[in-house]
Design a protein around this motif. Structure first.
Motif, PDB file in Angstrom:
ATOM      1  N   SER A 177     -33.049   1.751  15.253  1.00 32.22           N
ATOM      2  CA  SER A 177     -33.465   3.020  15.860  1.00 32.22           C
ATOM      3  C   SER A 177     -34.520   2.946  16.396  1.00 32.22           C
ATOM      4  O   SER A 177     -35.366   1.786  16.350  1.00 32.22           O
ATOM      5  CB  SER A 177     -33.695   4.228  14.633  1.00 32.22           C
ATOM      6  N   ALA A 178     -35.102   3.885  17.347  1.00 30.27           N
ATOM      7  CA  ALA A 178     -36.228   3.608  18.048  1.00 30.27           C
ATOM      8  C   ALA A 178     -37.354   4.161  17.528  1.00 30.27           C
ATOM      9  O   ALA A 178     -38.572   3.484  17.944  1.00 30.27           O
ATOM     10  CB  ALA A 178     -35.995   4.642  19.543  1.00 30.27           C
ATOM     11  N   ASP A 179     -37.459   4.896  16.438  1.00 35.85           N
ATOM     12  CA  ASP A 179     -38.865   5.477  16.104  1.00 35.85           C
ATOM     13  C   ASP A 179     -39.093   4.578  14.566  1.00 35.85           C
ATOM     14  O   ASP A 179     -38.372   4.459  13.772  1.00 35.85           O
ATOM     15  CB  ASP A 179     -38.698   6.844  15.923  1.00 35.85           C
ATOM     16  N   PRO A 180     -40.369   4.412  14.223  1.00 32.09           N
ATOM     17  CA  PRO A 180     -40.689   3.996  13.141  1.00 32.09           C
ATOM     18  C   PRO A 180     -40.803   4.960  12.103  1.00 32.09           C
ATOM     19  O   PRO A 180     -41.037   6.224  12.382  1.00 32.09           O
ATOM     20  CB  PRO A 180     -42.245   3.305  13.374  1.00 32.09           C
ATOM     21  N   CYS A 181     -40.524   4.637  11.008  1.00 33.69           N
ATOM     22  CA  CYS A 181     -40.600   5.607   9.854  1.00 33.69           C
ATOM     23  C   CYS A 181     -42.232   6.146   9.783  1.00 33.69           C
ATOM     24  O   CYS A 181     -43.016   5.426   9.849  1.00 33.69           O
ATOM     25  CB  CYS A 181     -40.272   4.948   8.702  1.00 33.69           C
ATOM     26  N   PRO A 182     -42.162   7.756   9.595  1.00 30.84           N
ATOM     27  CA  PRO A 182     -43.342   8.248   9.679  1.00 30.84           C
ATOM     28  C   PRO A 182     -44.335   7.769   8.359  1.00 30.84           C
ATOM     29  O   PRO A 182     -43.526   7.190   7.348  1.00 30.84           O
ATOM     30  CB  PRO A 182     -43.068   9.655   9.637  1.00 30.84           C
ATOM     31  N   LYS A 213     -33.140  12.311  11.419  1.00 27.91           N
ATOM     32  CA  LYS A 213     -33.477  11.524  12.240  1.00 27.91           C
ATOM     33  C   LYS A 213     -33.564   9.930  12.106  1.00 27.91           C
ATOM     34  O   LYS A 213     -34.201   9.703  10.864  1.00 27.91           O
ATOM     35  CB  LYS A 213     -35.065  11.781  12.762  1.00 27.91           C
ATOM     36  N   VAL A 215     -34.855   6.270  11.533  1.00 31.12           N
ATOM     37  CA  VAL A 215     -36.168   5.671  11.732  1.00 31.12           C
ATOM     38  C   VAL A 215     -36.187   4.282  11.141  1.00 31.12           C
ATOM     39  O   VAL A 215     -35.135   3.896  10.435  1.00 31.12           O
ATOM     40  CB  VAL A 215     -37.022   6.157  10.799  1.00 31.12           C
ATOM     41  N   HIS A 216     -36.778   3.481  11.498  1.00 28.14           N
ATOM     42  CA  HIS A 216     -36.752   1.955  11.142  1.00 28.14           C
ATOM     43  C   HIS A 216     -38.142   1.719  10.437  1.00 28.14           C
ATOM     44  O   HIS A 216     -39.226   2.256  10.622  1.00 28.14           O
ATOM     45  CB  HIS A 216     -36.623   0.965  12.446  1.00 28.14           C
TER      46      HIS A 216
END
Lengths: 236, 236
Positions: A177-182, A213, A215-216
């Motif tokens: 995925s494009a977004d890092p884990c919050p 969503k 996340v990575h």
């Protein structure tokens, strides 16, 4: 075993005195090397924690006077939705997440989960309980997590998961995925984690449609036993 | 095995063609179920990663043409200073931290480390290497961590650790401490983690004198296999 978990039927009177044999008795003798008069950390299943003072100890049994006044540590505000792992990994995962303070665990089917895993004896109620106990004893907690089984992917995602995820931060761990884990969120999270080998594109699409969503955690591919503590620790 | 780790002596020419037998050959046949023409993720020990295109595959060996142009994932800016765990835990820990991107691991002695652990075959150089390889193969990395052994507590803490920790954030994980472990730091960290059962007060005092700040991860007592990914994930 940093806490000795007690159950109602361990009590020999109305809540003050317990008599234990078997695994816990053996642990107190062999690992704690305790003797009469020593105090041990104890907790009552789904209730308070406290101290057990050893009043008798021999080869057959251990007796303690218990005082239960302490609260359990806070639970993690998370619903963990985990693709059913291989039985040997599942065993470790159940005690791991029980120890970390997860209180709701949903095991679900996905394409890369081998169907045979659903027939594993590890999924028997008494075996699940055994692993959860190990986690509670390690972490010093008494509150049992609930474990639910969802052996059908589509009906689970379409009909059940949306309700579970309502009013929570809905995340699916997905290395591509494009977004890092919050980090350090302050809300309840519904966290979906896929099988070894990951989700197939259809499944990720279904999860996105259900409001999740992707996340990575970086470029590295982690084992589920590493990814779960890493994700939980980063989120809370 | 998400990456096939290659070594100089796997090459049959000057860096383009490899021939593998044994564990990696077996993995490609049984797990990847690959055949001639398929491309696999490969990487050269302590060098670049890339693709291996299968040119021959039979019961004896696997041959590939390899192209190595990709960089490895970033390392974690941490020196992990770990009280020597039980051999079975050590095995898992070495592959776990190798997979998470730790590049310097120091195993040290402390009061609650059983002396017999230092004689374990897991500590033999070839066995350490085996575990590190498993972690690199899992995470898709090629850069070997350095593992150092410090079997004497006092000289290590007094004479060696201060130099290692210089200009880094120096933390010691200690469940009874007052301060929570910091989150998302942007500096190099020297992270000390104690044995099962924790440090004795003398040891914590020595570490504090050496400039280490005791930090905790909450009330729960985590196993070292859980605490390490939880700490690394929270720090970076």
């Amino acid at each position: 075993m940093n806490l000795i978990l007690l159950f109602e039927d361990d009590f020999t009177d109305n809540g003050k005195h317990v008599r234990l044999s078997g695994r816990r008795h053996k642990h107190v003798i062999e690992i704690c090397r305790a003797s009469v008069g020593d105090k041990l950390c104890v907790g009552l299943c789904n209730a308070k924690m406290g101290t057990g003072c050893i009043t008798a100890l021999d080869d057959d049994a251990l007796e303690m006077d218990v005082t239960l006044t302490e609260c359990t540590p806070p639970a993690l505000p998370v619903t963990l939705v985990l693709a059913l792992p291989r039985p040997i990994v599942l065993k470790r995962m159940l005690s791991l997440v029980s120890g970390m303070g997860v209180k709701r665990i949903i095991l679900f089917h996905s394409k890369r989960v081998e169907k045979s895993y659903w027939k594993s004896p590890v999924l028997k109620e008494e075996n699940i309980k055994k692993q959860l106990i190990l986690g509670l004893e390690q972490a010093k907690d008494t509150i049992f997590p609930k474990v639910e089984l969802q052996p059908l992917f589509k009906p689970f995602i379409e009909d059940v998961l949306a309700d579970i995820a309502k009013n929570t931060i809905s995340l699916v761990a997905h290395p591509q995925s494009a977004d890092p884990c919050p980090r350090y969120v302050h809300s309840h999270v519904t966290l979906v984690i896929g099988p070894e080998g990951g989700f197939i594109p259809y499944e990720i699409e279904k999860l996105i449609n259900a409001g999740f969503k992707p996340v990575h955690l970086g470029e590295r591919i982690l084992k589920v036993e590493t990814a779960v503590p890493a994700l939980l620790s980063r989120l809370f």
